[in-house]
Design an enzyme around this catalytic site. Structure first.
Site, PDB file in Angstrom:
ATOM      1  CG  ASP A 267      16.430  -2.424 -16.346  1.00  0.00           C
ATOM      2  OD1 ASP A 267      16.074  -3.212 -15.465  1.00  0.00           O
ATOM      3  OD2 ASP A 267      17.099  -1.385 -16.112  1.00  0.00           O
ATOM      4  CD1 TRP A 268      20.657   3.281 -17.585  1.00  0.00           C
ATOM      5  CD2 TRP A 268      18.488   2.815 -17.612  1.00  0.00           C
ATOM      6  NE1 TRP A 268      19.990   4.483 -17.627  1.00  0.00           N
ATOM      7  CE2 TRP A 268      18.646   4.231 -17.664  1.00  0.00           C
ATOM      8  CE3 TRP A 268      17.182   2.323 -17.642  1.00  0.00           C
ATOM      9  CZ2 TRP A 268      17.585   5.121 -17.731  1.00  0.00           C
ATOM     10  CZ3 TRP A 268      16.124   3.211 -17.713  1.00  0.00           C
ATOM     11  CH2 TRP A 268      16.308   4.583 -17.754  1.00  0.00           C
TER      12      TRP A 268
END
Ligand code: GLC
Length: 740
Positions: A267-268
């Site tokens: 995920d970012w």
């Protein structure tokens, strides 16, 4: 980005222009007819160490590097599960302001889940895959399938409910639809990521039985049956390790036990450690700025954990080249499955077919919770239809976090109602309450002006006054995409409707006029007024065509057939999360992360309310129709190594419609405490008035099993079982006893 198409095409033309003999001599990786693994290995052995490392991390907000020297294009990632996010600048979250990237906004995934329709899920995946392809995106960052452990989860609207079997059955066709277009579905957020509160600093502590029975099955189906090409690691920790490089989840379970050959994307900003990133199964580190989470806006992606630090470890022996080759192979495999796939697709964008699909999915997911016959709406010619509520007007596609979209158009309920009743009735709208007046997100604007200076008292008085001469009151309220509602990054604080809606609904009901309530939300809401209104519809964020879909159902143009994908509890306190250590987590001496104990085990959703005999407002799987159905002649028989239940479903009403026949299994003699019933089959059946059909559903021993953590295997114990067939988890029509 179109240039990369020409790069690949030029390379391909070079190969194709050679004589067949020559083509066989050309680089195998460029030969689209060569077997995938040969292309991967051929490209890998041509790459330098630096090139292999480069493709394992972001080069911009939503792209990871390719190998320009070899004509291997970069990978473009895009949100989200409900439609293709507008283009952003190289290193920004805000949209870039293009004028040709307004997409089709499809319904929220909870709306898709409420259709209980595998074919619609395939249609959904195919349409969104076409739009991703047209926008030249290689990895679609969706679908999300985290289980509904708490109704407060801010991203419940992005997920597929509280049951692993339902989510698993629906995520598979969605993935297959997306990937049929040469776009990778990136199933998220892996795993046990069931809240937004403190999502980057909470450690989910889950026993193995609960993990394998509740939180893994939908992901396992996505990989083993759906063939997902990508998985996104989640922000939280599981059993003490961050999930973007969690050895047990990514290496032991995902890649070893399940044989996942695709790519794990963080995920970012979810990657948090150099050594673990190198060793524990992460293949592409995505994020924001340099170290992913802090706010320094420098664009040195080369500082990423899988960039310079990784190179250093490879050179000094702390990281193995074998591990790097595994990562790089998975990235190459993804490129050869998408932008360099043998069969090139070009997709399509905002086509009439996509909007039609969005409208059908939205309509078929609407859930008729209660109806005394007031629906379909009958407004006498020239009568007055009073619409009350902000959600009749407020556009909902904008906002909510990363699933935010810039859509070509969004039909609001009020406009669709004006269209439908034009010349037939006087449609009047009263705001009723002022909720969220936000009209912009990431520089995507709705263009609406939601400002209203009136007080709550004034708004209520105006609505009640207008009701005096109304033929019918249609209340359209619920939640929205603002903070602490259906919104990424925050959780709700209760399931009570905000903005004083309960009091307003009561005041309107007190007028004695026929009254319909449409609750538009992505997560469960308390309905203390349910007995005081004539009909209730659970509406969702239906996307571009949400207004048309809602009016299709309210007018009877579409007979509602949706079923709740989660329980609608009477109150939050009735749920299984009783202590802070269960939710939202607690701090413990010597540990910097919040600790969240999944003490309730497998007992979430209806597994909790049913087993503990706790009354609910509306049960998991509940949904009514404008017609009626009957189930008869149910039976069970052995078939092969399993069983088959069959029954005759008949439409006993006056109009065509669909029923979702649900199969639950109950193990009454287990050596461990098991839920009173668990969903193990369902079929959505469309029948004309008076028509009947014999329905069959088969299952094997796996449907009878629980996960024995000590043996680390699934166990179906001898003894008595019940196959329960019904129209919801609380509306069982047949109880078929059998034993093993
Ligand atoms: C967000 C979300 C994830 C999304 C990603 C890119 O933080 O958790 O679902 O795909 O970042 O926007």
């Amino acid at each position: 980005m179109r240039h990369r198409f020409f790069v690949a095409a030029a390379a391909l033309l070079l190969v194709l222009s050679c004589s067949p003999k020559k083509r066989a001599d050309g680089p195998v990786y460029l030969n689209p007819e060569a077997p995938l693994e040969e292309r991967v290995q051929d490209a890998l052995q041509r790459m330098t160490l630096e090139e292999k490392v480069a493709i394992t991390h972001a080069q911009s907000k939503f792209s990871s590097a390719g190998v320009p020297r070899l004509g291997i294009p970069e990978l473009w990632h895009t949100d989200g599960p409900h439609g293709i996010r507008p283009e952003v600048l190289w290193d920004e979250w805000d949209q870039a302001g293009w004028t040709n990237d307004s997409c089709t906004a499809f319904p929220a995934l909870v709306n898709l889940a409420a259709t209980w329709d595998r074919e619609l899920s395939r249609l959904y995946g195919d349409c969104i895959g076409q739009e991703a392809k047209y926008r030249e995106k290689d990895i679609l960052l969706g679908p999300g399938i985290n289980m509904g452990r708490t109704p407060l989860n801010g991203r419940t609207f992005e997920y597929m409910g509280e049951d692993p079997y339902l989510a698993g059955q629906l995520v598979v066709p969605y993935i297959q639809g997306v990937q049929a277009n040469g776009v990778a579905a990136c199933v998220k957020h892996f795993a046990v990521n069931n809240q937004e509160t403190k999502r980057t600093s909470t450690n989910s502590i889950v026993d193995d039985r609960t993990l394998y029975e509740i939180y893994l099955p939908a992901f396992k189906a996505a990989v083993k049956e759906g063939g997902a090409w990508a998985i996104m690691g989640s922000y939280n920790l599981y059993n003490g390790q961050f999930n973007c490089h969690n050895k047990k989840l990514l290496c032991d379970i995902l890649k070893d036990e399940w044989g996942f050959d695709g790519v794990v994307v963080s995920d970012w900003g979810g990657c948090r450690d150099d050594d673990e990133a190198a060793a524990n199964g992460l293949d592409i580190e995505m994020g924001t700025w340099t170290n992913g989470l802090s706010g320094n806006a420098s664009d040195s992606y080369s500082n990423y954990h899988l960039a310079k630090p990784y190179l250093e470890r490879l050179r000094d022996g702390r990281a193995s080249e074998e591990g790097l080759n595994d990562k790089a192979s998975r990235v190459l495999r993804t490129i050869f499955r998408t932008s360099m796939a043998p069969e090139q697709h070009f997709g399509s964008f905002t086509s009439p077919e996509h909007f039609a699909a969005a409208r059908k999915i939205a309509a078929d997911g609407l859930v008729l919770l209660k109806n005394d016959g007031t629906l379909p709406l009958q407004v006498p010619q020239g009568g007055k239809l009073l619409i009350v509520g902000e959600n009749a007007y407020k556009m909902m596609v904008v906002g909510g976090g990363s699933s935010n979209l810039k859509t070509k158009y969004e039909v609001i309920p009020l406009d669709a109602l004006h269209e439908a009743f034009d010349g037939k009735a006087d449609v009047v709208w009263e705001r009723g309450y002022v909720g969220d007046t936000t009209t912009v997100y990431n520089k995507v604007v709705t263009g609406q002006n939601l400002a209203d200076s009136r007080s709550a008292e004034q708004l209520t008085a105006a609505a009640v006054a207008s009701a005096q001469d109304a033929s019918c009151i249609l209340f359209i309220g619920g939640l929205n995409k603002s903070k602490y509602q259906d919104n990424e990054g925050t959780d709700r604080e209760d399931i009570v409707l905000p903005y004083g809606q309960d009091a307003l609904i009561e005041a309107l009901a007190a007028t004695g006029k026929p009254m319909v309530v449409v609750n538009i939300s992505g997560s469960p809401c308390a309905m203390p007024w349910a007995d005081k209104v004539n009909a209730i519809v659970q509406g969702w964020y239906g996307g571009s065509e949400s207004g048309h879909a809602l009016v299709d159902v309210l007018t009877g143009a579409v007979n509602p057939s949706g079923k709740l994908p989660f329980t609608m509890p009477l109150a939050l306190a009735d749920g299984p999360l009783k202590t802070p250590r269960q939710y939202p987590g607690i701090k413990e001496e010597g540990n910097k992360w919040w600790q969240e104990y999944y003490d309730e085990g497998v007992f979430i959703g209806y597994r909790w309310y049913d087993t503990k005999n706790i009354p609910v407002q509306y049960a998991f799987g509940h949904g009514l129709s404008y017609t009626s159905f009957e189930l008869a002649d149910a039976s069970i028989k052995r078939s092969g190594s399993g069983w088959t239940v069959s029954a005759t479903l008949r439409n006993t009403g006056e109009v065509a419609g669909a029923e979702v026949v649900q199969l639950y299994i109950s193990d009454t003699e287990a050596s461990v405490e098991r839920p009173s019933k668990e969903l193990k089959g369902f079929e959505k059946v469309y029948l004309g008035p008076g028509e009947s059909r014999r329905i069959e559903m088969s299952f094997g021993k796996d449907a009878l099993s629980f996960f024995d953590a000590d043996k680390h295997e699934w166990v179906a114990e001898p003894g008595e079982f019940h196959a329960l067939i019904g129209f919801s988890s609380a509306d069982i029509k047949a109880d078929l006893e059998f034993s093993i």
